[in-house]
Design a protein around this motif. Structure first.
Motif, PDB file in Angstrom:
ATOM      1  N   SER A 138       0.810  -1.217   0.000  1.00 42.55           N
ATOM      2  CA  SER A 138       0.000   0.000   0.000  1.00 42.55           C
ATOM      3  C   SER A 138       0.846   1.271   0.000  1.00 42.55           C
ATOM      4  N   PHE A 139       2.150   1.135   0.185  1.00 43.49           N
ATOM      5  CA  PHE A 139       3.005   2.322   0.261  1.00 43.49           C
ATOM      6  C   PHE A 139       3.424   2.737  -1.147  1.00 43.49           C
ATOM      7  N   PRO A 140       3.314   4.027  -1.489  1.00 42.01           N
ATOM      8  CA  PRO A 140       3.657   4.493  -2.843  1.00 42.01           C
ATOM      9  C   PRO A 140       5.091   4.132  -3.227  1.00 42.01           C
ATOM     10  N   GLY A 141       5.257   3.511  -4.371  1.00 41.88           N
ATOM     11  CA  GLY A 141       6.573   3.184  -4.891  1.00 41.88           C
ATOM     12  C   GLY A 141       7.120   1.856  -4.438  1.00 41.88           C
ATOM     13  N   ALA A 142       6.468   1.217  -3.456  1.00 41.82           N
ATOM     14  CA  ALA A 142       7.008  -0.031  -2.913  1.00 41.82           C
ATOM     15  C   ALA A 142       6.958  -1.165  -3.918  1.00 41.82           C
ATOM     16  N   ILE A 143       5.983  -1.124  -4.810  1.00 38.90           N
ATOM     17  CA  ILE A 143       5.790  -2.246  -5.730  1.00 38.90           C
ATOM     18  C   ILE A 143       6.990  -2.414  -6.649  1.00 38.90           C
ATOM     19  N   ASN A 144       7.732  -1.325  -6.906  1.00 41.60           N
ATOM     20  CA  ASN A 144       8.901  -1.391  -7.779  1.00 41.60           C
ATOM     21  C   ASN A 144      10.216  -1.231  -7.020  1.00 41.60           C
ATOM     22  N   ALA A 145      10.155  -1.264  -5.690  1.00 41.20           N
ATOM     23  CA  ALA A 145      11.339  -0.963  -4.891  1.00 41.20           C
ATOM     24  C   ALA A 145      12.282  -2.156  -4.790  1.00 41.20           C
ATOM     25  N   SER A 146      13.555  -1.847  -4.568  1.00 46.15           N
ATOM     26  CA  SER A 146      14.554  -2.882  -4.332  1.00 46.15           C
ATOM     27  C   SER A 146      14.424  -3.403  -2.906  1.00 46.15           C
ATOM     28  N   GLY A 147      15.189  -4.446  -2.604  1.00 38.04           N
ATOM     29  CA  GLY A 147      15.149  -5.012  -1.258  1.00 38.04           C
ATOM     30  C   GLY A 147      15.535  -4.011  -0.206  1.00 38.04           C
ATOM     31  N   LEU A 148      16.577  -3.209  -0.460  1.00 37.53           N
ATOM     32  CA  LEU A 148      17.025  -2.219   0.494  1.00 37.53           C
ATOM     33  C   LEU A 148      15.952  -1.186   0.773  1.00 37.53           C
ATOM     34  N   LYS A 149      15.343  -0.678  -0.298  1.00 39.57           N
ATOM     35  CA  LYS A 149      14.350   0.355  -0.085  1.00 39.57           C
ATOM     36  C   LYS A 149      13.108  -0.215   0.588  1.00 39.57           C
ATOM     37  N   LEU A 150      12.807  -1.477   0.356  1.00 34.16           N
ATOM     38  CA  LEU A 150      11.669  -2.085   1.046  1.00 34.16           C
ATOM     39  C   LEU A 150      11.897  -2.117   2.555  1.00 34.16           C
ATOM     40  N   VAL A 151      13.140  -2.365   2.970  1.00 37.97           N
ATOM     41  CA  VAL A 151      13.454  -2.326   4.393  1.00 37.97           C
ATOM     42  C   VAL A 151      13.233  -0.914   4.943  1.00 37.97           C
ATOM     43  N   ALA A 152      13.700   0.091   4.190  1.00 35.47           N
ATOM     44  CA  ALA A 152      13.519   1.479   4.616  1.00 35.47           C
ATOM     45  C   ALA A 152      12.033   1.844   4.676  1.00 35.47           C
ATOM     46  N   ILE A 153      11.276   1.392   3.701  1.00 39.30           N
ATOM     47  CA  ILE A 153       9.833   1.666   3.689  1.00 39.30           C
ATOM     48  C   ILE A 153       9.162   1.000   4.880  1.00 39.30           C
ATOM     49  N   SER A 154       9.576  -0.226   5.187  1.00 41.37           N
ATOM     50  CA  SER A 154       9.010  -0.930   6.331  1.00 41.37           C
ATOM     51  C   SER A 154       9.233  -0.146   7.626  1.00 41.37           C
ATOM     52  N   ILE A 155      10.444   0.392   7.777  1.00 45.51           N
ATOM     53  CA  ILE A 155      10.747   1.193   8.971  1.00 45.51           C
ATOM     54  C   ILE A 155       9.914   2.467   8.978  1.00 45.51           C
ATOM     55  N   ARG A 156       9.798   3.099   7.817  1.00 46.34           N
ATOM     56  CA  ARG A 156       8.995   4.330   7.709  1.00 46.34           C
ATOM     57  C   ARG A 156       7.541   4.057   8.101  1.00 46.34           C
ATOM     58  N   ILE A 157       6.995   2.949   7.649  1.00 43.85           N
ATOM     59  CA  ILE A 157       5.613   2.600   7.993  1.00 43.85           C
ATOM     60  C   ILE A 157       5.483   2.399   9.501  1.00 43.85           C
TER      61      ILE A 157
END
Length: 570
Positions: free
Chosen positions: A89-108
């Motif tokens: 549900s987070f904008p941009g996550a669907i195309n994100a790399s593994g690293l950025k997914l970790v950062a997005i997870s923390i942001r959420i």
């Protein structure tokens, strides 16, 4: 816009683009402004720094395959459905790399905590019960500290050094511990169903972030893998390696073998700079990168001392455990939380204490009454004595080290969810109240991916003469507080006070095959294992070695500078 967390921790669309500022007092606005600004910068930096990686994925993979990638990454978490919903549900996550997914997870997770804090603060304004208000205010502080851990983790992700993974895991573990402490404090408060449910959702988000960090090497490709090129200060001349909180600073105390020269002296007779310890602490520089040495002369200091988060690298030096005594009497019977009952509370990183005693003199009838609470990273204690009854030492969170210390108590007198090593320490059981069971430890690891636990190495478990004279002196090594509690005794001396069962089975619904309570090559009359509870463990060489100081608390990064010697292997 308002941010909210619904079922499975999913951030609703109205909260995806921005986080609503919380309505705090003046002292909070600067913190929140910086936090929101930092989040924006951090995510922007991630986007720029990972642009090449993202562009490689974009166009090369379909949306469907990227969605499956998220499902695959989330399969290693405790709450995969929550993970998939929140990331997708987070904008941009669907195309994100593994690293950025970790950062997005923390942001959420940070967004979820902000929303939970808003709910708690709203409830405080409507609350007339003073005791409940205290618990809620504790919760707000704990959630702020949880945010701080996530903030540090997000910053460290941008640097990508290979030996930073343990730091990331430590900080996320602490964030989850703060969150858990908040919920534990509200457990008996009526009318908080929504807040408790919201808190549980946030706990799942933090747990998922922690799982992603633990599996970090598998989530990233070669282009994102942590670098091994970190340059230590030890590469520049002959300086020893410095911990993160003193990098690029001079440590006149820690780098010299000479006698300590205190910055200030505390003395009851007026011969020092201050007569109260708290006054000396308050006068220290905030967020200090150098050690600030406070010599506390002989005397009984009847005060409660708080080393706040901003008071870093404070050093207490006493005149001996029988001479310098800090004494308090706060306890839960007077309406305080366990968290607030400590005679000395340490929240500032890099704290060191030696040659003194800290006591809570409330007595056995006042229930939980903490002498020392430590909620700070890279803290060390040498030749200290901690006296109390129930809950003497609250080893709350982060990495801690105790050498040649003595801890007195009765019920769960060493407890918390830190990663703590005790070397050559003495655990001394006192006479409990009728019906109580003496238990040395109560570790509170709540998630299998937390890098926490208690490790007692070359320690001694014994009882006072008063206890031994009763003839009924059975004392347990510990009892699990949470589902993944972890405590080990290695090469220790267990006297006859230790109950043949070794460990106390808890009166709560825990899957005991998930806890890790064990022993390795201890000796003494209490070390006989033939009657141990069947859920405890006798450790293998490999299991015991995993609790060595370097692997367990990253000791070589920071302990050498304290001049407190440690054994690398148990």
């Amino acid at each position: 816009m308002k941010t909210s967390v619904n079922n499975y921790g999913k951030i609703e669309k109205q909260g995806q683009d921005e986080i609503k500022p919380r309505r705090f007092g003046k002292k909070h606005y600067m913190f929140l402004g910086l936090l929101v600004f930092f989040l924006g910068v951090a995510i922007a930096c991630l986007a720029v720094g990972l642009g090449k990686v993202l562009s490689k994925h974009n166009g090369a993979s379909s949306v469907q395959s990227e969605a499956k990638a998220i499902e695959s990454i989330c399969s290693n978490t405790l709450y995969p459905e929550t993970c998939v919903h929140s990331l997708s549900s987070f904008p941009g996550a669907i195309n994100a790399s593994g690293l950025k997914l970790v950062a997005i997870s923390i942001r959420i997770g940070m967004e979820g905590i902000n929303s939970a804090m808003q709910s708690v603060e709203n409830f405080i304004q409507e609350q007339g019960d003073h005791t409940v208000s205290l618990a809620l205010n504790d919760c707000v502080e704990l959630l702020e500290y949880s945010l701080d851990g996530l903030d540090s983790s997000l910053t460290k992700l941008l640097q990508l050094n290979s030996d930073d993974i343990s730091d990331l895991q430590t900080w996320l573990s602490s964030s989850l511990t703060y969150q858990s402490t908040c919920l534990d404090g509200l457990d008996d408060v009526e009318g908080l169903d929504y807040i408790m449910e919201q808190g549980k959702n946030v706990s799942m988000l933090l747990s998922n972030s922690l799982a992603l960090i633990k599996n970090f090497p598998m989530l990233v490709g070669d282009s994102e893998s942590p670098s091994h090129s970190r340059r230590l200060l030890s590469d520049e001349g002959n300086s020893p390696r410095l911990p993160r909180w003193v990098w690029e600073t001079e440590q006149r105390f820690l780098l010299e073998e000479k006698s300590l020269v205190p910055d200030v002296v505390v003395a009851l007779d007026g011969s020092g700079n201050y007569s109260r310890i708290q006054d000396a602490v308050d006068a220290a520089p905030q967020s200090n990168n150098q050690s600030y040495v406070i010599h506390i002369k002989a005397g009984v200091y009847e005060e409660n001392v708080i080393i706040s988060k901003k008071m870093t690298n404070i050093v207490f030096i006493g005149d001996g455990t029988k001479s310098t005594i800090i004494s308090g009497s706060k306890n839960v019977q007077i309406g305080l939380s366990v968290y607030r009952s400590a005679t000395v509370a340490v929240d500032g990183n890099g704290f060191i204490a030696r040659d003194l005693s800290i006591e809570n003199r409330s007595g056995p009838k006042k229930m939980q009454a903490v002498a020392l609470r430590v909620s700070a990273d890279q803290t060390a204690f040498y030749n200290c004595t901690f006296k109390g009854y129930e809950g003497t030492l609250y080893s709350h969170t982060f990495r801690q080290f105790y050498k040649e210390c003595t801890i007195f108590g009765t019920v769960e007198f060493i407890f918390g969810n830190s990663a703590a090593i005790f070397q050559n320490c003495s655990l001394v059981a006192l006479k409990p109240l009728p019906g109580q069971n003496n238990t040395c430890t109560a570790q509170a690891k709540s998630d299998p991916n937390q890098n926490t636990g208690f490790s007692f190495q070359k320690c001694k478990v014994d009882g006072t003469p008063e206890l031994l004279s009763t003839g009924n002196f059975s004392t347990y090594l510990g009892t699990p507080l949470k589902q993944y509690s972890s405590t080990v005794f290695i090469h220790s001396h267990l006297s006859k006070v230790v109950h043949p069962a070794g460990w106390l089975t808890p009166n709560k619904d825990l899957l005991l095959d998930e806890v890790f309570m064990g022993e390795f090559q201890s000796e003494g009359p209490g070390s006989e294992v033939s009657e141990r509870v069947n859920w405890s463990k006798q450790l293998s060489d490999k299991q015991a070695s995993s609790f060595n100081a370097d692997d367990f608390i990253s000791a070589s990064k920071w302990l050498p500078l304290t001049h407190i010697k440690f054994d690398e292997m148990p």
